[in-house]
Design a protein around this motif. Structure first.
Motif, short mmCIF file in Angstrom:
data_model
loop_
_atom_site.label_atom_id
_atom_site.label_comp_id
_atom_site.label_asym_id
_atom_site.label_seq_id
_atom_site.Cartn_x
_atom_site.Cartn_y
_atom_site.Cartn_z
N PRO A 146 9.86 -32.85 18.97
CA PRO A 146 9.23 -32.30 20.19
C PRO A 146 8.74 -30.88 19.94
CG PRO A 146 11.60 -32.19 20.39
CD PRO A 146 11.33 -32.89 19.09
N HIS A 147 7.83 -30.44 20.78
CA HIS A 147 7.29 -29.08 20.70
C HIS A 147 7.71 -28.30 21.94
CE1 HIS A 147 4.84 -30.73 17.51
NE2 HIS A 147 4.22 -31.52 18.35
N LEU A 148 7.76 -26.98 21.81
CA LEU A 148 8.12 -26.12 22.94
C LEU A 148 7.06 -25.06 23.13
CD1 LEU A 148 10.27 -25.22 25.06
CD2 LEU A 148 11.20 -23.70 23.29
N VAL A 149 6.59 -24.90 24.37
CA VAL A 149 5.68 -23.82 24.75
C VAL A 149 6.44 -22.88 25.68
CG1 VAL A 149 3.56 -23.19 25.98
CG2 VAL A 149 3.60 -25.24 24.53
N VAL A 150 6.51 -21.61 25.31
CA VAL A 150 7.15 -20.59 26.14
C VAL A 150 6.05 -19.65 26.65
CG1 VAL A 150 8.94 -18.85 26.30
CG2 VAL A 150 9.17 -20.71 24.64
N CYS A 151 6.00 -19.43 27.96
CA CYS A 151 4.93 -18.62 28.54
C CYS A 151 5.47 -17.86 29.74
CB CYS A 151 3.76 -19.51 28.97
SG CYS A 151 4.18 -20.72 30.26
N PRO A 152 4.73 -16.87 30.25
CA PRO A 152 5.13 -16.23 31.51
C PRO A 152 5.21 -17.26 32.63
CG PRO A 152 3.43 -14.95 30.41
CD PRO A 152 3.53 -16.24 29.67
N ALA A 218 2.49 -13.26 23.71
CA ALA A 218 3.63 -12.79 22.90
C ALA A 218 3.92 -11.31 23.09
CB ALA A 218 3.39 -13.11 21.42
N GLN A 219 3.16 -10.62 23.94
CA GLN A 219 3.56 -9.26 24.31
C GLN A 219 4.97 -9.27 24.91
OE1 GLN A 219 0.74 -11.01 25.05
NE2 GLN A 219 -0.57 -9.71 26.30
N GLN A 220 5.39 -10.46 25.40
CA GLN A 220 6.71 -10.59 25.99
C GLN A 220 7.83 -10.38 24.97
OE1 GLN A 220 7.30 -11.47 29.33
NE2 GLN A 220 5.13 -11.45 29.83
N ILE A 221 7.50 -10.49 23.68
CA ILE A 221 8.53 -10.29 22.65
C ILE A 221 8.22 -9.07 21.80
CG2 ILE A 221 9.24 -12.71 22.57
CD1 ILE A 221 7.51 -12.99 20.02
N LYS A 222 7.48 -8.12 22.36
CA LYS A 222 7.09 -6.94 21.59
C LYS A 222 8.21 -5.91 21.49
CE LYS A 222 4.98 -4.46 25.48
NZ LYS A 222 3.71 -3.95 26.04
N ASN A 223 9.25 -6.06 22.29
CA ASN A 223 10.41 -5.18 22.21
C ASN A 223 11.53 -5.91 21.49
OD1 ASN A 223 12.62 -3.55 22.55
ND2 ASN A 223 12.54 -3.48 24.79
N ARG A 240 7.19 -21.11 14.16
CA ARG A 240 6.90 -20.48 15.45
C ARG A 240 5.52 -19.85 15.38
NH1 ARG A 240 11.93 -17.86 14.12
NH2 ARG A 240 13.69 -19.14 14.80
N ILE A 241 4.75 -20.04 16.44
CA ILE A 241 3.40 -19.47 16.53
C ILE A 241 3.34 -18.55 17.74
CG2 ILE A 241 0.94 -19.96 16.82
CD1 ILE A 241 2.08 -20.93 14.15
N ALA A 242 2.94 -17.30 17.51
CA ALA A 242 2.77 -16.35 18.60
C ALA A 242 1.30 -16.29 18.97
CB ALA A 242 3.27 -14.97 18.19
N MET A 243 1.01 -16.20 20.25
CA MET A 243 -0.36 -16.07 20.73
C MET A 243 -0.48 -14.81 21.57
SD MET A 243 -0.96 -20.05 21.83
CE MET A 243 -2.05 -19.50 23.14
N THR A 244 -1.38 -13.94 21.17
CA THR A 244 -1.60 -12.70 21.93
C THR A 244 -2.93 -12.10 21.54
OG1 THR A 244 -0.82 -10.44 22.32
CG2 THR A 244 -0.23 -11.43 20.21
N GLY A 245 -3.68 -11.65 22.54
CA GLY A 245 -4.92 -10.94 22.25
C GLY A 245 -4.71 -9.50 21.88
N THR A 246 -3.46 -9.01 22.07
CA THR A 246 -3.15 -7.61 21.76
C THR A 246 -1.84 -7.55 20.98
OG1 THR A 246 -2.08 -7.41 23.93
CG2 THR A 246 -4.36 -6.63 23.75
N PRO A 247 -1.86 -7.87 19.67
CA PRO A 247 -0.62 -7.79 18.89
C PRO A 247 -0.07 -6.39 18.81
CG PRO A 247 -2.53 -8.13 17.46
CD PRO A 247 -3.00 -8.31 18.86
N VAL A 248 -0.94 -5.39 18.96
CA VAL A 248 -0.50 -4.00 19.04
C VAL A 248 -1.12 -3.40 20.29
CG1 VAL A 248 -0.48 -1.74 17.94
CG2 VAL A 248 -0.42 -3.80 16.53
N GLU A 249 -0.28 -3.11 21.28
CA GLU A 249 -0.79 -2.56 22.54
C GLU A 249 -0.52 -1.07 22.65
OE1 GLU A 249 -0.66 -3.56 27.34
OE2 GLU A 249 0.64 -4.64 25.95
#
Length: 563
Positions: A146-152, A218-223, A240-249
């Motif tokens: 199975p696959h898992l998607v974690v999102c806000p 994935a900004q949610q895991i930036k800390n 694991r694949i992270a998706m973010t338009g701003t890997p460095v904010e």
């Protein structure tokens, strides 16, 4: 000897059917003949491998990502083969979407990493379809787990709808709410969707042997110290694949945190990363450190911009609207600065708090005295910026266009909503902010996108715009007040400038001349000039560290700018 020749670039995977059907007797160049042979030899491993030895240079003279070398024949042939394989897998999976060539290449890149048991960061600019590429990755793989998607939390419904739309044959489980329960045995290929808040506390999620884990926004895991980051790192998965338009904010530590969840150890320990990259890049702007970091990260991070891959998108037309201060604003602004410096800013934490309170007060005064003074009604004639915004938005509405208006302050959004509702003489102008339920947010977005009778103006909290909004019906975007980080404003703008936008997008940035907003505008220009993964410094922190005389020069009114 170097020479110039006439050439034409072609997307090879899109051209494959024509190459396959090409008559052997057709009078074509050596490059076309070589690629025709590649198409015909796809299933012959030995002969396909030998093709690279005799491929003309012109057939693979495609610049690499840095633009300083051409791709080798073996590398381009391998990419071509993998891409065609991806297209075949997507057809077999009955994906209900026509992927663009760059999206197919993104899925191929993801599959290549995952097949090696390696994670990656899909960092395409917002609006290029990262979610679709992730969905295609999940369904194009052999069903081994199975696959898992974690999102806000606000995106749970969006992911459910996207999966139902693009891959209706896929079994989807939304793991959320008080009655949630994971089935005892999840069939391979099942996609489970859950939220970051739940991930922090739901132990059953860490007991499943996941195939792919997708970490959206994935900004949610930036800390690295955050519970979400630690919980994500504990998830057992093939990759694991992270998706973010701003890997460095805000700073490079965020990049380390995300990469450390995806590929632990790739960037070394946090202390070593700070010593090797954070200090040289953020404090000394070391080009050598930037180049080294890029070399390490590039194989595991894919970043494409609209300018590079979505050239059919209409342009963004940026304009800065410089606004003046009213007499009331000038009085309040000067009084706030004089009182703060007259009372003294103190030292240490006390100083930081007082400086940030002063900056907030000045920004609110620039917006409208009613916001600063705690009023519930924003009258015209009291704020140059407010009056100009209302004039522009009224004209847009009369022209039967649609506009998004972003503000960082909920109080300001409510003041704008009240005045615009009165001026437009229509139903209430809606304000989308973080205090709304997910269902209410969805209703506002649907009405703006689909309902011709809905308000042509949608006010949006800048932070609430960070996740999952598609607002392509807007032809205008207005940034009413300024955020320190230009990436946040760019994210908001790209809620309208994304696939599906049919018209040029006019982007207006309101700046009150001679004020703190001028300083933020200059800082934005400097930040956008930084290259690659380098992020700008903590702007608010930098202000608190300024000596009093420098800080006063930044915050005091420049009378020549508004007189």
């Amino acid at each position: 000897m170097a020479s110039s020749v006439v050439a034409r670039l072609a997307d090879l995977d899109a051209a494959a059917p024509a190459l396959r059907a090409l008559d052997q007797r057709a009078r074509v160049g050596a490059s076309v003949r070589a690629w025709r042979e590649a198409v015909l030899l796809l299933d012959d491993d030995e002969r396909f491998a030998r093709l690279a030895e005799r491929m003309p240079t012109a057939a693979h003279a495609v610049l690499n990502g840095d633009g300083n070398a051409v791709t080798s024949a073996p590398a381009l042939l391998a990419s071509f083969r993998q891409t065609l394989s991806t297209r075949a897998a997507l057809r077999s999976a009955n994906v209900q979407a026509e992927l663009r060539p760059y999206q197919v290449r993104g899925v191929t890149w993801l599959n290549t990493l995952v097949n090696q048991g390696i994670g990656g960061v899909l960092a395409d600019e917002m609006g290029l379809g990262k979610s679709l590429q992730a969905i295609c990755l999940l369904v194009s793989r052999p069903p081994v787990g199975p696959h898992l998607v974690v999102c806000p939390t606000s995106l749970l419904g969006n992911w459910r709808r996207e999966l139902a739309r693009f891959v209706p044959d896929t079994t989807v489980v939304v793991h959320h709410g008080p009655g949630r329960r994971l089935p005892p045995a999840l069939p391979p290929g099942t996609v489970v969707i859950t939220s970051y808040p739940l991930l922090r506390h739901d132990e059953p999620l860490t007991t499943v042997g996941w195939d792919i884990v997708i970490l959206d926004e994935a900004q949610q895991i930036k800390n690295p110290e955050a519970m979400a980051s630690r919980a994500a790192a504990r998830l057992p998965a093939t990759a694991r694949i992270a998706m973010t338009g701003t890997p460095v904010e805000n700073n490079l530590d965020e990049l380390w945190s995300i990469v450390n969840v995806i590929n632990p150890g790739l960037l070394g320990t946090r202390a070593r990363f700070r010593q090797r990259f954070v200090v040289p890049i953020e404090q000394r702007r070391s080009a050598r450190a930037v180049a080294t970091l890029r070399t390490i990260v590039r194989p595991n991070l894919l970043r494409r911009t609209k300018d590079e891959v979505a050239t059919d998108l209409p342009p963004k037309l940026h304009s800065t609207v410089v606004c003046t201060l009213t007499d009331e604003q000038i009085l309040l602004y000067r009084r706030a600065v004089d009182r703060a410096f007259g009372d003294g800013l103190g030292t240490g934490f006390e100083r930081s708090g007082r400086v940030l309170a002063l900056v907030t007060a000045l920004k609110q005064i620039c917006n409208h005295p009613a916001q600063f003074l705690g009023g519930t009604v924003a009258e015209t004639g009291r704020s140059g910026k407010f009056d100009r915004a209302v004039e522009m938005l009224t004209e847009i509405a009369k022209n039967q266009d649609r506009a998004l208006v972003f503000t960082q302050y909920r109080a300001m959004g409510e003041l704008l909503a009240g005045q615009l509702t009165e001026m437009l003489g229509a139903e209430a102008v809606p304000f989308l902010h973080g205090g709304l339920s997910a269902a209410r947010r969805d209703d506002l977005v649907r009405a703006f996108q689909e309902d011709d009778s809905a308000s042509p103006i949608l006010l949006v909290s800048l932070r609430a715009a960070g996740f999952g909004l598609n607002l392509t019906r807007a032809a205008h975007v207005m940034h009413y007040d300024r955020w320190w980080n230009p990436a946040v404003e760019d994210q908001a703008t790209d809620r309208a400038h994304r696939i599906g936008q049919q018209r040029s997008l006019s982007v207006y940035t309101l700046v009150t001349g001679g004020t703190i907003e001028d300083h933020i505008a200059r800082m934005h220009a400097a930040k956008r000039g930084l290259a690659g993964v380098v992020s700008a410094d903590d702007a608010e922190g930098a202000l608190t560290r300024m000596p009093d005389d420098e800080l006063h020069a930044v915050l005091d009114l420049d009378a020549g700018a508004f007189s």
